[in-house]
Design an enzyme around this catalytic site. Structure first.
Site, PDB file in Angstrom:
ATOM      1  N   ARG A 110     -22.631  10.172  13.231  1.00  0.00           N
ATOM      2  CA  ARG A 110     -22.828   9.055  12.168  1.00  0.00           C
ATOM      3  C   ARG A 110     -23.435   9.977  11.105  1.00  0.00           C
ATOM      4  O   ARG A 110     -24.019  11.216  11.424  1.00  0.00           O
ATOM      5  CB  ARG A 110     -24.185   8.164  12.562  1.00  0.00           C
ATOM      6  CG  ARG A 110     -24.372   7.135  11.703  1.00  0.00           C
ATOM      7  CD  ARG A 110     -23.094   6.115  11.262  1.00  0.00           C
ATOM      8  NE  ARG A 110     -23.527   4.837  10.800  1.00  0.00           N
ATOM      9  CZ  ARG A 110     -22.765   4.132  10.051  1.00  0.00           C
ATOM     10  NH1 ARG A 110     -21.659   4.538   9.743  1.00  0.00           N
ATOM     11  NH2 ARG A 110     -23.379   2.817   9.631  1.00  0.00           N
ATOM     12  N   THR A 383     -12.748   0.708   8.540  1.00  0.00           N
ATOM     13  CA  THR A 383     -12.839   1.579   9.489  1.00  0.00           C
ATOM     14  C   THR A 383     -11.730   1.774  10.344  1.00  0.00           C
ATOM     15  O   THR A 383     -10.681   1.022  10.273  1.00  0.00           O
ATOM     16  CB  THR A 383     -13.860   1.020  10.253  1.00  0.00           C
ATOM     17  OG1 THR A 383     -15.316   0.978   9.459  1.00  0.00           O
ATOM     18  CG2 THR A 383     -14.493   1.909  11.538  1.00  0.00           C
ATOM     19  N   VAL A 402     -15.341   5.630   6.428  1.00  0.00           N
ATOM     20  CA  VAL A 402     -16.067   5.856   5.520  1.00  0.00           C
ATOM     21  C   VAL A 402     -16.902   4.592   5.007  1.00  0.00           C
ATOM     22  O   VAL A 402     -17.350   4.694   3.984  1.00  0.00           O
ATOM     23  CB  VAL A 402     -15.101   6.396   4.401  1.00  0.00           C
ATOM     24  CG1 VAL A 402     -14.888   7.788   4.896  1.00  0.00           C
ATOM     25  CG2 VAL A 402     -13.849   5.334   4.123  1.00  0.00           C
ATOM     26  N   ASP A 425     -25.434   0.930   4.395  1.00  0.00           N
ATOM     27  CA  ASP A 425     -25.608   0.316   5.814  1.00  0.00           C
ATOM     28  C   ASP A 425     -27.224   0.672   6.257  1.00  0.00           C
ATOM     29  O   ASP A 425     -27.548  -0.101   7.385  1.00  0.00           O
ATOM     30  CB  ASP A 425     -24.787   1.207   6.979  1.00  0.00           C
ATOM     31  CG  ASP A 425     -23.344   0.438   6.919  1.00  0.00           C
ATOM     32  OD1 ASP A 425     -23.239  -0.615   6.478  1.00  0.00           O
ATOM     33  OD2 ASP A 425     -22.668   1.011   7.658  1.00  0.00           O
ATOM     34  N   SER A 454     -24.950   1.174  12.677  1.00  0.00           N
ATOM     35  CA  SER A 454     -23.687   1.031  12.528  1.00  0.00           C
ATOM     36  C   SER A 454     -23.387  -0.091  13.803  1.00  0.00           C
ATOM     37  O   SER A 454     -23.964  -0.585  14.540  1.00  0.00           O
ATOM     38  CB  SER A 454     -22.905   2.261  13.121  1.00  0.00           C
ATOM     39  OG  SER A 454     -21.482   2.066  13.251  1.00  0.00           O
ATOM     40  N   SER A 455     -22.193  -0.600  13.449  1.00  0.00           N
ATOM     41  CA  SER A 455     -21.533  -1.655  14.356  1.00  0.00           C
ATOM     42  C   SER A 455     -20.430  -1.146  15.231  1.00  0.00           C
ATOM     43  O   SER A 455     -19.919  -1.778  15.809  1.00  0.00           O
ATOM     44  CB  SER A 455     -20.991  -3.070  13.390  1.00  0.00           C
ATOM     45  OG  SER A 455     -22.161  -3.593  12.915  1.00  0.00           O
ATOM     46  N   GLY A 474     -14.059  -3.221  11.552  1.00  0.00           N
ATOM     47  CA  GLY A 474     -14.312  -4.842  11.140  1.00  0.00           C
ATOM     48  C   GLY A 474     -15.667  -5.052  10.635  1.00  0.00           C
ATOM     49  O   GLY A 474     -16.219  -5.815  10.499  1.00  0.00           O
ATOM     50  N   GLY A 475     -16.394  -3.974  10.338  1.00  0.00           N
ATOM     51  CA  GLY A 475     -17.708  -3.782   9.733  1.00  0.00           C
ATOM     52  C   GLY A 475     -18.685  -4.740  10.774  1.00  0.00           C
ATOM     53  O   GLY A 475     -18.727  -4.406  12.114  1.00  0.00           O
TER      54      GLY A 475
END
Length: 589
Positions: A110, A383, A402, A425, A454-455, A474-475
């Site tokens: 990350r 993503t 990104v 984020d 992050s997801s 997909g966020g």
């Protein structure tokens, strides 16, 4: 395992672009059986979001590489052909299984916060979040992690030198590839921002006009940056000429990076989250991802119910209520474990899940504001993910990004590196939603060197008769898509059916269920609304965020241990994705 829920119609996928190419997806899942005694060209299954990336992985396997070498090739090639989604200027997570040792490891690449990026930097004169600064240009970018991950994975787990595993990406960057529709549309959406910066204009307007579908897109600067990475390893990117160009490019646009903090970047190896569900062992992403903890909570909440036996509206209701509770905890408790004390033992404890389960009414929605509790200091489609299994049993699930479309929009001149906008984020202003509508508080506030939450949720599923690897962009919807994929495999679906599953999502706030177009029958939607759920249907006005027609780009592979076959599934929502299968003699026709 439970019986299959339904038969799904599968879409035909893009045909091969390179001679080495394997099967494109078909009416049935693509399958390969490892050839007996084959060692130099072992069987492998690769599913990625772009055919050229899948082909790059197969090429490296054919040259004697293993799943980890293939992962470097696929990741680097996606960084070239999907600038809309990921790249050397971003970061990612690599979930690895080393068959020789039996070890699962999570490589956290990350991005990290620059020291100058304090919360105050992102506020306007009235104290409100400056959205332009948080998602566009130099202040939106964190220190990239993906190049360090490529070096680490190759040197620690691969068989081949980095120069060989990066060779396909270097070739494609130099020679070019055809622009596809999603890339052209994404550029049109971000054009105003990207054309602010001379480095971006030099890449995306190299021929004098805008990016158009079907034209050849070449990136000679990026090819040279990849060559320096291949030759110098970590120092080839994080020190020397490339690092200087990155720092100069950011600072010329008003940002504040230093050579010392770029050179100081390090990946982290972490212990994955591990728990059981319905006869499967689930191995998934730990913090700084929120995905594994949320997945553990949701599946452990749901496990006592036989979901396949329930009416569809009741099943969706229970799944949504599990989503609601997990996302509430995500907001309050999760962040970079190097900086905050994440209560992992509590959040992943089955007893804690049982307590959450007890708060679910079997036929009524729980308003999200009833779950807020104490005022505890209360990601994008763009993503990408790929999944790999090789004949030795090594496996990789990797998700990289990104953040938003084309990240920050800023290419550091002379590098070809498009920088991320992951700073959004962080909880830049506590209690203010980010670009995905999720909030955060102190656990996810920016600090120098800290990783933003992050997801991304690369995941393994292991049972006595099957192994599966899955993940998706997909966020914030990543976690719920992986949840639905896990439930699909648990219900007996094959890999392609899992990739094609219809999707729905709830993230605590806003208090609304989003669904894809036609994901749920009208009568199920009305039943859910009768239970008190707000359901946002594409094309209808609704409360909270409106639903997209579709979302995600799930890539999955599986290994049937009973008949020793490999199969893969690539998301039919993405026409350039590809499943690649190679038996012991080479790519399958």
């Amino acid at each position: 395992m439970r019986p299959t829920l339904r038969t799904l119609a599968l879409s035909a996928l893009l045909a091969s672009w390179l001679p080495i190419a394997a099967c494109a997806a078909q009416e049935v899942p693509a399958r390969a059986t490892p050839a007996a005694g084959a060692t130099s060209r072992p069987a492998v299954a690769i599913a990625s979001a772009h055919a050229l990336a899948t082909d790059a992985g197969l090429e490296v396997i054919a040259d004697g590489g293993n799943a980890f070498d293939a992962a470097v090739a696929v990741s680097a090639t996606l960084s070239v052909v999907e600038p809309i989604s990921s790249g050397l200027g971003g970061g990612g997570f690599f979930l690895l299984h080393d068959a020789k040792t039996g070890r699962d490891v999570f490589v956290d690449a990350r991005e990290t916060a620059p020291a100058a990026a304090t919360p105050e930097i992102y506020l306007d004169k009235d104290g409100n979040l400056d959205r332009d600064r948080s998602v566009n240009g130099p202040w939106s970018a964190g220190i990239p992690g993906l190049p360090a991950a490529l070096v680490h994975v190759a040197q620690t787990y691969g068989r081949l030198p980095l120069s060989e595993s990066l060779a396909p990406a270097i070739r494609i960057a130099r020679e070019g590839f055809p622009v596809y529709g999603r890339m052209a549309r994404g550029y049109a959406a971000r054009r105003e921002v990207m054309e602010r910066y001379p480095g971006s204009r030099a890449v995306f307007l190299a021929d004098g006009d805008t990016v158009e579908e079907g034209e050849l897109f070449q990136q000679p600067d990026l090819a040279r940056t990849l060559e320096k990475l291949a030759e110098g390893g970590f120092d080839g990117f994080y020190k020397g000429e490339t690092a200087q160009r990155l720092v100069d490019g950011v600072n010329a646009e008003g940002g504040q990076w230093t050579l010392e903090e770029v050179a100081g970047y390090r990946v982290r190896e972490r212990e994955p989250v591990r728990f059981g569900y319905d006869g499967w062992e689930i191995v998934t992403a730990p913090p700084s991802s929120s995905g594994g903890v949320a997945l553990a909570q949701m599946l452990q909440i749901l496990e006592p119910w036989d979901l396949a036996a329930l009416p569809e509206a009741e099943r969706v209701h229970l799944v949504v209520e599990a989503m609601r509770r997990a996302y509430r905890d995500r907001t309050f408790y999760l962040g970079d474990p190097d900086f905050v004390d994440v209560p992992m033992a509590l959040l992943t404890d089955p007893a804690y899940a049982a307590g959450l389960r007890a708060t679910i009414h079997p036929s009524r929605a729980t308003p999200s504001d009833l779950l807020s509790g104490q005022a505890t200091p209360l990601e994008d489609e763009e993503t990408t993910h790929f999944s790999i299994i090789d004949s030795d049993g090594n496996r990789v699930g990797a998700t990289q990004t990104v953040n938003l479309l084309f990240g920050s929009g800023l290419v550091a001149p002379g590098t070809g590196v498009l920088l991320n906008n992951e700073m959004d984020d962080f909880a830049l202003k506590p209690g203010t939603p980010n670009a995905f509508g999720v909030m955060g508080f102190d656990a996810n506030a920016p600090e120098p060197g800290k990783r933003m939450l992050s997801s991304m949720t690369p995941t393994f599923m292991v049972s006595p008769d099957k192994v599966a690897v899955l993940g998706t962009p997909g966020g914030t919807r990543i976690i719920t898509m992986v949840l639905l994929g896990v439930l699909g495999y648990a219900d007996g679906l094959d890999a392609q059916a899992v990739a094609a599953l219809p999707r729905y999502h709830h993230q605590w706030l806003p208090d609304a269920v989003s669904i894809e177009k036609d994901a749920l029958p009208p009568d199920v939607v009305e039943t859910l609304r009768g239970m008190g759920h707000v359901v946002n249907v594409p094309g209808e006005a609704g409360d909270g965020r409106r639903s997209s027609d579709s979302w995600g780009n799930l890539q999955t592979v599986s290994w049937n241990r009973v008949d020793n076959t490999l199969e893969g599934g690539t998301d039919p929502r993405n026409p350039v994705g590809k499943v690649g299968l190679m038996d012991g003699l080479g790519a399958l026709p």
